[in-house]
Write an enzyme that holds these catalytic residues in place. Structure first.
Site, PDB file in Angstrom:
ATOM      1  N   GLY A 146      -3.728  15.902  16.778  1.00  0.00           N
ATOM      2  CA  GLY A 146      -2.552  16.476  16.125  1.00  0.00           C
ATOM      3  C   GLY A 146      -1.431  15.464  16.074  1.00  0.00           C
ATOM      4  CD  GLU A 147       0.873  13.370  19.641  1.00  0.00           C
ATOM      5  OE1 GLU A 147       1.014  12.195  19.268  1.00  0.00           O
ATOM      6  OE2 GLU A 147       0.739  13.675  20.836  1.00  0.00           O
ATOM      7  CB  ALA A 148       1.703  13.639  11.874  1.00  0.00           C
TER       8      ALA A 148
END
Lengths: 335, 335
Positions: free
Chosen positions: A301-303
């Protein structure tokens, strides 16, 4: 304050891409010193950037990463090996520059902004009641919408939220059918017992809100989370501002998916940057008739997956901008 | 002048990787603020860099791209839609900065050097006689070997040569079995009639040299080309100098493949950066028990696929170098 009805109305009148700009890219590509189509997806990506930036020669000067963070009442059901406090702790880590996305953003030449959404007030446990009221949902959508700078050339979206793969799996099941066992994955690292709990939690959520969730926005409010709603809002804003979007992994894609359910082509301005190792993502990518750009086994996640893909777009654009034509280079075209 | 026997002897005593450096990377990864393994292949790549650089904290300060160019007598058989003059024309295009690899190299922060090998003197048509004598082959291997700067942190290899997918397919068939129909692809854009010719040319080459090509070096000399031999030499040099290698597409992988046939683990210091859309590459990647990093439908050569992958390694290394530990960031580890 946006309302459901206003969101629905906006989705009915989404801007379309610029076919002329896309055609200009395709025409120029045939003149460059390479066999036709030999840069593969790099060529498609430049055409896609042109189409959705509405520019015959697209730009990647302002690449922005937005990471939305939220907390989830469903963590009370034991669906994550990490405690919910980690969401706020990781927001602190983002601010201090110590997370993976800080390093990848810098390497990709992108700005990073992290937007925490009422972390001190988790959404409700969706096995019990709707995660958010329509008002709460719409407020989060508006936060996401307003976080998008209209002069962005490319927007990378991502999230942080302990428990949010459970919310994403429930939302995906509501939008595309199936049950907890179809969509649940191990998230940050659930063991087998945790997986069984997670699947059951999803199934109970789907049953609890069965009469509501045939509507994509209601499903997102009942089963999603604030960071997911914000991603939906940011994806909508990007479309309005002619900004192509790179979606990150499972949670991010599930968050944006209601747009594709509300209107055909609603996610045509978005590319799924990386297919996550999180179990449900490959199924979700297929349900959206998309093909992810990268497959590197990431599931953070987290871009992070979106940001890793930015240099691929930069490479494609650099070729398109900088290559010589057959005529300029004195290279013989096909016999 | 290297000779077959000297190459064989060098391959018997290849340096091994540094298991301690790799273990140090794996140990540090467990402390960083992310779920274990959640950066997927990015984590593996950093461990691989450490192993083959023999450094517990690897570097990507000096990333070098070497592109070797050669001409092929087999083009007289009509196996490419482009005339053989294009090889030298493209070398001129590289020098002038107009090719795809010039743009991608710049975007990747890598230096580019192009080494043409006797372009005015094509190899012999392998349907008639060996493409190269052992002396010619060894001279090209030596050119590739000597082109590698020992202080390189990462070496990207690639090629240019009209007709060389035919040579690569023939070499792959000699090394791993199968016929022209198993390994031939459309190269720069062959039509169906051209494909039939190409398959037949490969089969005739395999038959012509049947008694020689069970030996990997003899196969590379009889069926390959000077740029393929140089890639083999550069791959060998990289191993001697503790330099990890990114291999490009079908031709580049086929060129390096004899090393894996000569000694188990001979290509452990090499990652296949991108699986080409050229038909034989996927089969060749599997034959080498490798998994390509990217799959973007590219089929250009020129080290373009390798260079596109460089930022993926940079992203992984940036995370490894720059991320905070759980303790530093005050983030709770798993419950």
């Amino acid at each position: 304050m946006i309302e459901f009805a206003a969101i629905r109305e906006q989705c009915r009148t989404l801007p379309t891409g610029d076919a002329g700009a896309e055609a200009a890219v395709r025409a120029r590509q045939t003149t460059l010193t390479k066999p036709p189509g030999s840069l593969g997806r790099l060529e498609d990506l430049v055409a896609w950037l042109a189409c959705w930036q509405h520019r015959a020669m697209p730009r990647l000067d302002r690449v922005a990463i937005l990471v939305f963070a939220g907390n989830h009442g469903v963590t009370g059901q034991g669906v994550s090996p990490y405690p919910p406090e980690v969401t706020a702790q990781m927001v602190g880590n983002f601010a201090a520059g110590g997370a993976a996305i800080n390093q990848i953003a810098k390497a990709a030449g992108a700005t990073l902004r992290v937007v925490p959404l009422s972390l001190e007030m988790p959404t409700a446990d969706f096995t019990d009641k709707p995660a958010m009221s329509p008002q709460e949902f719409c407020a989060a959508v508006a936060t996401g919408y307003d976080a998008v700078a209209p002069d962005t050339d490319l927007l990378c979206l991502g999230e942080m939220g302990i428990g949010n793969t459970t919310a994403a799996a429930a939302l995906a099941a509501a939008l595309f059918g199936g049950t907890g066992s179809d969509w649940a994955g191990r998230g940050t690292g659930l063991d087998d017992a945790g997986m069984a709990r997670k699947q059951s939690v999803i199934d109970r959520g789907l049953a609890r809100h069965a009469c509501m969730i045939s509507d994509p926005l209601a499903a997102a409010a009942c089963l999603g989370g604030r960071e997911l709603a914000a991603i939906f809002g940011a994806t909508l804003a990007a479309r309005q501002h002619n900004i192509p979007v790179l979606l990150d992994g499972f949670v991010c894609t599930a968050a944006a998916a209601p747009l594709a359910c509300l209107i055909p082509g609603g996610l045509d301005h978005a590319v799924i940057a990386h297919v996550s190792a999180e179990a449900g993502h490959r199924r979700l990518v297929a349900a959206l008739h998309k093909q992810a750009l990268l497959d590197l086994g990431m599931r953070l996640g987290e871009a992070s997956g979106a940001a890793v893909a930015v240099p691929v777009l930069r490479a494609g654009l650099a070729c398109h901008q900088g290559m010589a034509s057959f005529a300029e280079a004195g290279v013989s075209d096909q016999a």
